[in-house]
Write an enzyme that holds these catalytic residues in place. Structure first.
Site, PDB file in Angstrom:
ATOM      1  N   ASN A   9       0.859  -1.188   0.000  1.00 44.44           N
ATOM      2  CA  ASN A   9       0.000   0.000   0.000  1.00 44.44           C
ATOM      3  C   ASN A   9       0.894   1.236   0.000  1.00 44.44           C
ATOM      4  O   ASN A   9       1.467   1.589   1.030  1.00 44.44           O
ATOM      5  CB  ASN A   9      -0.913  -0.008   1.243  1.00 44.44           C
ATOM      6  CG  ASN A   9      -1.798   1.226   1.286  1.00 44.44           C
ATOM      7  OD1 ASN A   9      -1.921   1.952   0.305  1.00 44.44           O
ATOM      8  ND2 ASN A   9      -2.411   1.463   2.435  1.00 44.44           N
ATOM      9  N   LYS A  11      -0.039   4.238  -0.331  1.00 44.16           N
ATOM     10  CA  LYS A  11      -0.732   5.431   0.197  1.00 44.16           C
ATOM     11  C   LYS A  11      -0.469   6.628  -0.731  1.00 44.16           C
ATOM     12  O   LYS A  11      -0.508   6.482  -1.936  1.00 44.16           O
ATOM     13  CB  LYS A  11      -0.289   5.701   1.631  1.00 44.16           C
ATOM     14  CG  LYS A  11      -0.368   4.458   2.523  1.00 44.16           C
ATOM     15  CD  LYS A  11      -0.230   4.755   3.978  1.00 44.16           C
ATOM     16  CE  LYS A  11      -0.179   3.457   4.751  1.00 44.16           C
ATOM     17  NZ  LYS A  11      -0.454   3.581   6.153  1.00 44.16           N
ATOM     18  N   HIS A  98     -10.030   1.304   4.021  1.00 49.29           N
ATOM     19  CA  HIS A  98      -8.800   1.440   4.808  1.00 49.29           C
ATOM     20  C   HIS A  98      -9.072   2.365   5.995  1.00 49.29           C
ATOM     21  O   HIS A  98      -9.828   3.323   5.882  1.00 49.29           O
ATOM     22  CB  HIS A  98      -7.684   2.007   3.926  1.00 49.29           C
ATOM     23  CG  HIS A  98      -6.342   1.925   4.591  1.00 49.29           C
ATOM     24  ND1 HIS A  98      -5.940   2.838   5.543  1.00 49.29           N
ATOM     25  CD2 HIS A  98      -5.329   1.029   4.467  1.00 49.29           C
ATOM     26  CE1 HIS A  98      -4.730   2.506   5.972  1.00 49.29           C
ATOM     27  NE2 HIS A  98      -4.338   1.406   5.335  1.00 49.29           N
ATOM     28  N   GLU A 100      -7.460   4.679   7.278  1.00 48.05           N
ATOM     29  CA  GLU A 100      -7.177   6.111   7.052  1.00 48.05           C
ATOM     30  C   GLU A 100      -8.346   6.780   6.335  1.00 48.05           C
ATOM     31  O   GLU A 100      -8.661   7.941   6.584  1.00 48.05           O
ATOM     32  CB  GLU A 100      -5.858   6.267   6.273  1.00 48.05           C
ATOM     33  CG  GLU A 100      -4.668   5.949   7.171  1.00 48.05           C
ATOM     34  CD  GLU A 100      -3.451   5.423   6.455  1.00 48.05           C
ATOM     35  OE1 GLU A 100      -3.383   5.512   5.211  1.00 48.05           O
ATOM     36  OE2 GLU A 100      -2.551   4.897   7.154  1.00 48.05           O
ATOM     37  N   GLU A 168      -6.764  -5.344   9.773  1.00 50.66           N
ATOM     38  CA  GLU A 168      -5.766  -4.326  10.090  1.00 50.66           C
ATOM     39  C   GLU A 168      -6.138  -3.656  11.413  1.00 50.66           C
ATOM     40  O   GLU A 168      -6.927  -2.688  11.423  1.00 50.66           O
ATOM     41  CB  GLU A 168      -5.737  -3.263   8.994  1.00 50.66           C
ATOM     42  CG  GLU A 168      -5.294  -3.788   7.658  1.00 50.66           C
ATOM     43  CD  GLU A 168      -4.537  -2.719   6.885  1.00 50.66           C
ATOM     44  OE1 GLU A 168      -3.335  -2.908   6.657  1.00 50.66           O
ATOM     45  OE2 GLU A 168      -5.137  -1.690   6.564  1.00 50.66           O
ATOM     46  N   GLY A 174       1.135   1.780  10.931  1.00 47.34           N
ATOM     47  CA  GLY A 174       2.089   2.892  10.919  1.00 47.34           C
ATOM     48  C   GLY A 174       2.681   3.212  12.277  1.00 47.34           C
ATOM     49  O   GLY A 174       3.310   4.255  12.452  1.00 47.34           O
ATOM     50  N   SER A 213       2.117  -2.587  10.536  1.00 42.98           N
ATOM     51  CA  SER A 213       3.543  -2.598  10.897  1.00 42.98           C
ATOM     52  C   SER A 213       4.244  -3.921  10.540  1.00 42.98           C
ATOM     53  O   SER A 213       5.094  -4.409  11.291  1.00 42.98           O
ATOM     54  CB  SER A 213       3.726  -2.266  12.379  1.00 42.98           C
ATOM     55  OG  SER A 213       3.303  -0.938  12.628  1.00 42.98           O
TER      56      SER A 213
HETATM   57  C1  PEP Z   1      -1.444  -0.006   5.781  1.00 43.96           C
HETATM   58  O1  PEP Z   1      -1.191   0.961   5.103  1.00 43.96           O
HETATM   59  O2  PEP Z   1      -2.510  -0.585   5.643  1.00 43.96           O
HETATM   60  C2  PEP Z   1      -0.462  -0.461   6.752  1.00 43.96           C
HETATM   61  C3  PEP Z   1      -0.656  -1.616   7.315  1.00 43.96           C
HETATM   62  O3  PEP Z   1       0.597   0.356   7.000  1.00 43.96           O
HETATM   63  P1  PEP Z   1       1.915  -0.049   7.822  1.00 43.96           P
HETATM   64  O4  PEP Z   1       2.428  -1.324   7.233  1.00 43.96           O
HETATM   65  O5  PEP Z   1       2.844   1.109   7.614  1.00 43.96           O
HETATM   66  O6  PEP Z   1       1.519  -0.217   9.259  1.00 43.96           O
END
Ligand code: PEP
Length: 251
Positions: A9, A11, A98, A100, A168, A174, A213
């Protein structure tokens, strides 16, 4: 499911030049013959890069995905992008819901569900993100939240063919604080139970992937969990070298 599904991803990162450099580095570090039978790769990139990345991946393995879409095909919705527009670019996958987007753009369980329904009807593969926030986990409400988010989506759909679900936990995205493999396994098992109850015939085939993460240091252990079919990777997918290292740690 032996092959692990890894979704990068990006982003709101990268431009056309940096995307070209990314894949030059990625494929130099990790020729497709090394990973093709072990992992399936998807790159969820900004709208502006869908055409570029589709072209780059044309003769390679790996698919491109959008990071959002509108559930209607067209209309007076300034700033939105529809499924026919994505299909026009050769895109067949889309990340939906997602955290975000839920947190910053007011996406609700209901709007996510409408998008999932439209995506499935259009023959797309939606990668649907669900997960609890920290307070919900601390209050012992993880199962309730997961069940509620899935129920909203399942109220709108009558097939799970092409569906992908990403667990998630929002507190892990993040933050550098990934779920333990036990925590992730436990929630994936719950999701599998809910999915197979709703779709007894083919719910067992819906890929369930973990995000939050994930790095080259923890991915192997997470992927060893029987209930986890892959990973959604944000920060650790942003450089071609870094993502190659992560994929490599699974081979
Ligand atoms: C994500 O963007 O869905 C994500 C899991 O980000 P990260 O791996 O940076 O935690």
């Amino acid at each position: 499911m032996n092959k692990k599904l890894l979704v990068a991803n990006w982003k709101m990162h990268h431009t056309r030049i940096s995307a070209e450099n990314y894949f030059a580095n990625f494929f130099a570090a990790l020729p497709a013959k090394l990973w093709a039978d072990r992992v399936e790769l998807v790159f969820a990139v900004p709208y502006t890069l869908l055409a570029t990345v589709s072209t780059i991946l044309k003769d390679k393995l790996g698919a491109v995905a959008a990071q959002n879409m509108h559930w209607l095909d067209k209309g007076a919705y300034t700033g939105e992008v529809s499924l026919p527009m994505l299909a026009d670019l050769g895109v067949g996958k889309v990340v939906l819901g997602h955290s975000e987007r839920r947190q910053y753009y007011g996406e609700s369980d209901e709007s996510v569900a409408l998008k999932v329904k439209a995506a499935l009807q259009a023959g797309f593969s939606p990668i649907v993100c669900i997960g609890e926030i920290l307070g919900e986990r601390q209050a012992g409400k993880t199962s309730e939240v997961i069940a509620g988010q899935l129920a909203a989506v399942f109220a709108q759909i009558s097939t799970c063919k092409q569906l992908i679900i990403a667990y998630e936990p929002v507190w892990a995205i993040g933050t550098g604080l990934a779920a333990t493999s036990e925590q992730a396994q436990e929630v994936h098992q719950l999701i599998r139970q809910i999915v197979t109850k709703k779709f007894p015939e083919d719910g067992s085939e819906v890929p369930l992937i973990y995000g939050g993460s994930v790095t080259s240091a923890n991915i192997a252990e997470l992927m060893q969990q029987a209930a986890i079919d892959g990973a959604l990777v944000g920060g650790a997918s942003l450089s071609g070298d870094g993502f190659a290292e992560l994929v490599n740690s699974l081979l």
